[in-house]
Structure formats: C-alpha cells, structure tokens
Design a protein around this motif. Structure first.
Motif, PDB file in Angstrom:
ATOM      1  N   VAL A  62      23.455  -5.050 -26.011  1.00  0.00           N
ATOM      2  CA  VAL A  62      22.266  -5.444 -25.245  1.00  0.00           C
ATOM      3  C   VAL A  62      21.815  -4.264 -24.380  1.00  0.00           C
ATOM      4  CG1 VAL A  62      21.291  -7.061 -23.567  1.00  0.00           C
ATOM      5  CG2 VAL A  62      23.006  -7.850 -25.203  1.00  0.00           C
ATOM      6  N   TYR A  63      20.514  -3.976 -24.413  1.00  0.00           N
ATOM      7  CA  TYR A  63      19.987  -2.788 -23.738  1.00  0.00           C
ATOM      8  C   TYR A  63      18.739  -3.120 -22.934  1.00  0.00           C
ATOM      9  CZ  TYR A  63      22.871  -0.929 -27.485  1.00  0.00           C
ATOM     10  OH  TYR A  63      23.892  -0.689 -28.336  1.00  0.00           O
ATOM     11  N   ALA A  64      18.548  -2.369 -21.857  1.00  0.00           N
ATOM     12  CA  ALA A  64      17.312  -2.432 -21.076  1.00  0.00           C
ATOM     13  C   ALA A  64      16.497  -1.200 -21.415  1.00  0.00           C
ATOM     14  CB  ALA A  64      17.615  -2.483 -19.583  1.00  0.00           C
ATOM     15  N   MET A  65      15.211  -1.394 -21.678  1.00  0.00           N
ATOM     16  CA  MET A  65      14.339  -0.283 -22.045  1.00  0.00           C
ATOM     17  C   MET A  65      13.812   0.442 -20.814  1.00  0.00           C
ATOM     18  SD  MET A  65      14.278  -0.489 -25.417  1.00  0.00           S
ATOM     19  CE  MET A  65      16.038  -0.710 -25.112  1.00  0.00           C
ATOM     20  N   PHE A  66      14.591   0.449 -19.755  1.00  0.00           N
ATOM     21  CA  PHE A  66      14.219   1.104 -18.504  1.00  0.00           C
ATOM     22  C   PHE A  66      15.502   1.437 -17.760  1.00  0.00           C
ATOM     23  CE2 PHE A  66      14.292  -3.489 -17.936  1.00  0.00           C
ATOM     24  CZ  PHE A  66      15.110  -3.641 -16.821  1.00  0.00           C
ATOM     25  N   THR A  67      15.382   2.235 -16.740  1.00  0.00           N
ATOM     26  CA  THR A  67      16.532   2.559 -15.890  1.00  0.00           C
ATOM     27  C   THR A  67      16.373   1.856 -14.546  1.00  0.00           C
ATOM     28  OG1 THR A  67      15.419   4.556 -15.082  1.00  0.00           O
ATOM     29  CG2 THR A  67      16.874   4.788 -16.992  1.00  0.00           C
ATOM     30  N   GLY A  68      17.442   1.816 -13.786  1.00  0.00           N
ATOM     31  CA  GLY A  68      17.378   1.189 -12.474  1.00  0.00           C
ATOM     32  C   GLY A  68      17.928  -0.226 -12.495  1.00  0.00           C
ATOM     33  N   THR A  69      17.746  -0.908 -11.372  1.00  0.00           N
ATOM     34  CA  THR A  69      18.294  -2.250 -11.182  1.00  0.00           C
ATOM     35  C   THR A  69      17.559  -3.282 -12.013  1.00  0.00           C
ATOM     36  OG1 THR A  69      18.885  -1.650  -8.907  1.00  0.00           O
ATOM     37  CG2 THR A  69      18.861  -3.991  -9.458  1.00  0.00           C
ATOM     38  N   LEU A  70      18.302  -4.199 -12.588  1.00  0.00           N
ATOM     39  CA  LEU A  70      17.696  -5.289 -13.354  1.00  0.00           C
ATOM     40  C   LEU A  70      17.266  -6.413 -12.421  1.00  0.00           C
ATOM     41  CD1 LEU A  70      19.334  -3.776 -15.623  1.00  0.00           C
ATOM     42  CD2 LEU A  70      19.581  -6.015 -16.713  1.00  0.00           C
ATOM     43  N   SER A  71      16.101  -6.978 -12.696  1.00  0.00           N
ATOM     44  CA  SER A  71      15.645  -8.153 -11.962  1.00  0.00           C
ATOM     45  C   SER A  71      16.446  -9.366 -12.423  1.00  0.00           C
ATOM     46  CB  SER A  71      14.159  -8.404 -12.237  1.00  0.00           C
ATOM     47  OG  SER A  71      13.957  -8.718 -13.608  1.00  0.00           O
ATOM     48  N   ARG A  72      16.349 -10.471 -11.681  1.00  0.00           N
ATOM     49  CA  ARG A  72      17.068 -11.682 -12.096  1.00  0.00           C
ATOM     50  C   ARG A  72      16.624 -12.144 -13.480  1.00  0.00           C
ATOM     51  NH1 ARG A  72      16.581 -17.296 -11.851  1.00  0.00           N
ATOM     52  NH2 ARG A  72      18.562 -18.405 -11.542  1.00  0.00           N
ATOM     53  N   PRO A  73      15.302 -12.193 -13.788  1.00  0.00           N
ATOM     54  CA  PRO A  73      14.904 -12.589 -15.150  1.00  0.00           C
ATOM     55  C   PRO A  73      15.457 -11.660 -16.220  1.00  0.00           C
ATOM     56  CG  PRO A  73      13.027 -12.765 -13.665  1.00  0.00           C
ATOM     57  CD  PRO A  73      14.117 -12.069 -12.902  1.00  0.00           C
ATOM     58  N   ALA A  74      15.554 -10.367 -15.928  1.00  0.00           N
ATOM     59  CA  ALA A  74      16.107  -9.425 -16.904  1.00  0.00           C
ATOM     60  C   ALA A  74      17.602  -9.683 -17.108  1.00  0.00           C
ATOM     61  CB  ALA A  74      15.873  -7.988 -16.441  1.00  0.00           C
ATOM     62  N   LYS A  75      18.322  -9.990 -16.028  1.00  0.00           N
ATOM     63  CA  LYS A  75      19.746 -10.309 -16.159  1.00  0.00           C
ATOM     64  C   LYS A  75      19.947 -11.574 -16.996  1.00  0.00           C
ATOM     65  CE  LYS A  75      21.177  -8.244 -11.751  1.00  0.00           C
ATOM     66  NZ  LYS A  75      21.721  -8.521 -10.393  1.00  0.00           N
ATOM     67  N   ILE A  76      19.093 -12.563 -16.786  1.00  0.00           N
ATOM     68  CA  ILE A  76      19.193 -13.796 -17.557  1.00  0.00           C
ATOM     69  C   ILE A  76      18.950 -13.519 -19.035  1.00  0.00           C
ATOM     70  CG2 ILE A  76      17.991 -15.976 -18.032  1.00  0.00           C
ATOM     71  CD1 ILE A  76      17.766 -16.373 -15.013  1.00  0.00           C
ATOM     72  N   GLN A  77      17.927 -12.710 -19.335  1.00  0.00           N
ATOM     73  CA  GLN A  77      17.661 -12.371 -20.726  1.00  0.00           C
ATOM     74  C   GLN A  77      18.820 -11.604 -21.340  1.00  0.00           C
ATOM     75  OE1 GLN A  77      15.190 -13.210 -22.842  1.00  0.00           O
ATOM     76  NE2 GLN A  77      14.430 -14.580 -21.249  1.00  0.00           N
ATOM     77  N   ALA A  78      19.409 -10.705 -20.573  1.00  0.00           N
ATOM     78  CA  ALA A  78      20.543  -9.932 -21.078  1.00  0.00           C
ATOM     79  C   ALA A  78      21.715 -10.850 -21.411  1.00  0.00           C
ATOM     80  CB  ALA A  78      20.967  -8.886 -20.046  1.00  0.00           C
ATOM     81  N   ALA A  79      21.999 -11.809 -20.531  1.00  0.00           N
ATOM     82  CA  ALA A  79      23.104 -12.740 -20.773  1.00  0.00           C
ATOM     83  C   ALA A  79      22.840 -13.600 -22.004  1.00  0.00           C
ATOM     84  CB  ALA A  79      23.319 -13.616 -19.547  1.00  0.00           C
ATOM     85  N   LEU A  80      21.605 -14.061 -22.165  1.00  0.00           N
ATOM     86  CA  LEU A  80      21.261 -14.893 -23.315  1.00  0.00           C
ATOM     87  C   LEU A  80      21.337 -14.093 -24.616  1.00  0.00           C
ATOM     88  CD1 LEU A  80      18.255 -16.913 -21.842  1.00  0.00           C
ATOM     89  CD2 LEU A  80      20.561 -17.766 -22.309  1.00  0.00           C
ATOM     90  N   LYS A  81      20.871 -12.858 -24.591  1.00  0.00           N
ATOM     91  CA  LYS A  81      20.948 -12.023 -25.787  1.00  0.00           C
ATOM     92  C   LYS A  81      22.402 -11.719 -26.140  1.00  0.00           C
ATOM     93  CE  LYS A  81      16.695 -11.910 -26.718  1.00  0.00           C
ATOM     94  NZ  LYS A  81      16.253 -12.726 -27.875  1.00  0.00           N
ATOM     95  N   TYR A  82      23.207 -11.540 -25.142  1.00  0.00           N
ATOM     96  CA  TYR A  82      24.621 -11.275 -25.368  1.00  0.00           C
ATOM     97  C   TYR A  82      25.321 -12.491 -25.960  1.00  0.00           C
ATOM     98  CZ  TYR A  82      29.583 -10.686 -24.190  1.00  0.00           C
ATOM     99  OH  TYR A  82      30.952 -10.633 -24.248  1.00  0.00           O
ATOM    100  N   GLY A  83      24.955 -13.675 -25.493  1.00  0.00           N
ATOM    101  CA  GLY A  83      25.626 -14.898 -25.926  1.00  0.00           C
ATOM    102  C   GLY A  83      25.362 -15.280 -27.366  1.00  0.00           C
ATOM    103  N   GLY A  84      24.239 -14.823 -27.934  1.00  0.00           N
ATOM    104  CA  GLY A  84      23.951 -15.142 -29.327  1.00  0.00           C
ATOM    105  C   GLY A  84      22.882 -16.203 -29.483  1.00  0.00           C
TER     106      GLY A  84
END
Length: 208
Positions: A62-84
C-alpha cells in the motif's frame, strides 16, 4: 522502462488516463500494488519512486502518492487497501464513523475474514478476524460493521476478569456467541438495549 525514469500520467494508457485522478481523489491519494500495476507501473518503477521520495510506502503493498503526514481519510483508505477485498472498519474506528465516539488519533481498526493473511501493523492498523463477516458488515462508504455489532465489539473489548473468551468453529456458533455477549452487556448496564446483534435475533431466543 528505465529504473530511475520519473513516471507521469502520460505513461498511463490513453483509455485509462481519465480515471487515474478520479481514483486518487476517491482514495485520498492511497493505492495498492494491484492498482498501480493496472495503471502501467512496473515493480521497478514503484521502487524508483519510493527511493526518490516522491511516494511513500504506508503498509505492505500500500502506497501514498505523496509525502508527509497522512490525513485520517488517507489512513482509513490505507488500512482498507491493506486488509483486502472483504474488509470493513470495526471497533473504535467504526464507532467513530457512526458518530458513537469522538474521533481521536490512533490506529485504524479493521475486521477481515478469518482466513485473511493480514496482521496488525502498529501504529497504523489493528486487524481483527471474524467468521461471520458477511452478517456483521454493511456497505457504507467506507464499509464498516453494523451499528449494533460495533457496540458489541466495543463492549466485549472491555472485558472484566470474570469474562472468558468463547471459542467457535463455525459462523453460526459465533453469531450465537455475539447474541449472548449482547445480552450480558445489556444486563450489566454496559450498553443500552438498542437491539440484538444483526442476524441473530430471529435465530436465538432469550432462553439460549
């Protein structure tokens, strides 16, 4: 593609190019490996962009197409993408999405199928498992556990010493377990009687 060539949207096949910014907007700039490969990224290209500091690896695959701190919505998306593909927000995170609890800084909690290979990756994500996931999930955006099941998860996560984990081997046994835990939580005053856990009221009577 050369190893250190900077990737650009022009590298995306023309027919897919219009959907790329839409995908990034919907997922708050977070994508997984499968999506990157679908849009023309090779493994070498992904690694080159990570090495150059243009992207960041958030979780495995799972990757962010930007640098720096992730927002809460971005963290949620990252967790969901990781989970499958069959993952939902649960526990504290689901309660925050339902408005049952205030939003606080902390890991995103998800529930995955019992056979999933996903594991907790602190401090970003805590993974729970369920054999009855189809019965406790609801198709909201983002997906989460049903409100009654979310309340049960919160109550049972705060077990007292006299509580004991109830083992199960099938989804029906887990559903019955959730029904009993809901009754115990209600009788002890730990949550209001807002209704039994989804999918169990018609299957188990108060005498169970």
């Amino acid at each position: 593609m050369p190893l250190h060539k900077r990737w650009s949207e022009e590298s995306i096949p023309a027919e897919q190019r219009p959907s790329w910014p839409v995908l990034l907007a919907e997922q708050h700039g977070v994508v997984n490996t499968r999506q990157l490969r679908a849009y023309g990224h090779s493994v070498a290209d992904i690694e080159a962009n990570l090495d150059a500091g243009r992207w960041q690896r958030v979780l495995p695959r799972v990757y962010a197409m930007f640098t720096g701190t992730l927002s809460r919505p971005a963290k949620i998306q990252a967790a969901l993408k990781y989970g499958g593909g069959h993952v939902v927000l649960s526990h504290r995170t689901a309660a925050e999405e339902w408005g049952l609890l205030p939003v606080i800084e902390g890991p995103v909690e998800i529930t995955v199928p019992y056979t999933s290979s996903a594991v907790s990756c602190p401090p970003l994500v805590i993974v729970h498992r369920s054999r009855a996931l189809p019965h406790i999930a609801i198709r909201t955006s983002p997906p989460r556990t049903r409100m009654t099941d979310t309340i049960i998860d919160l109550a049972t996560a705060q077990r007292t010493p006299k509580w004991r984990p109830i083992p199960w081997s099938t989804s029906s046994v887990e559903a019955k377990s959730r029904w009993r835990r809901w009754r115990i939580a209600c009788s002890s005053g730990r949550l209001s009687a807002t209704g039994p856990p989804s999918g169990t009221a018609s299957r188990f009577s108060a005498a169970d």
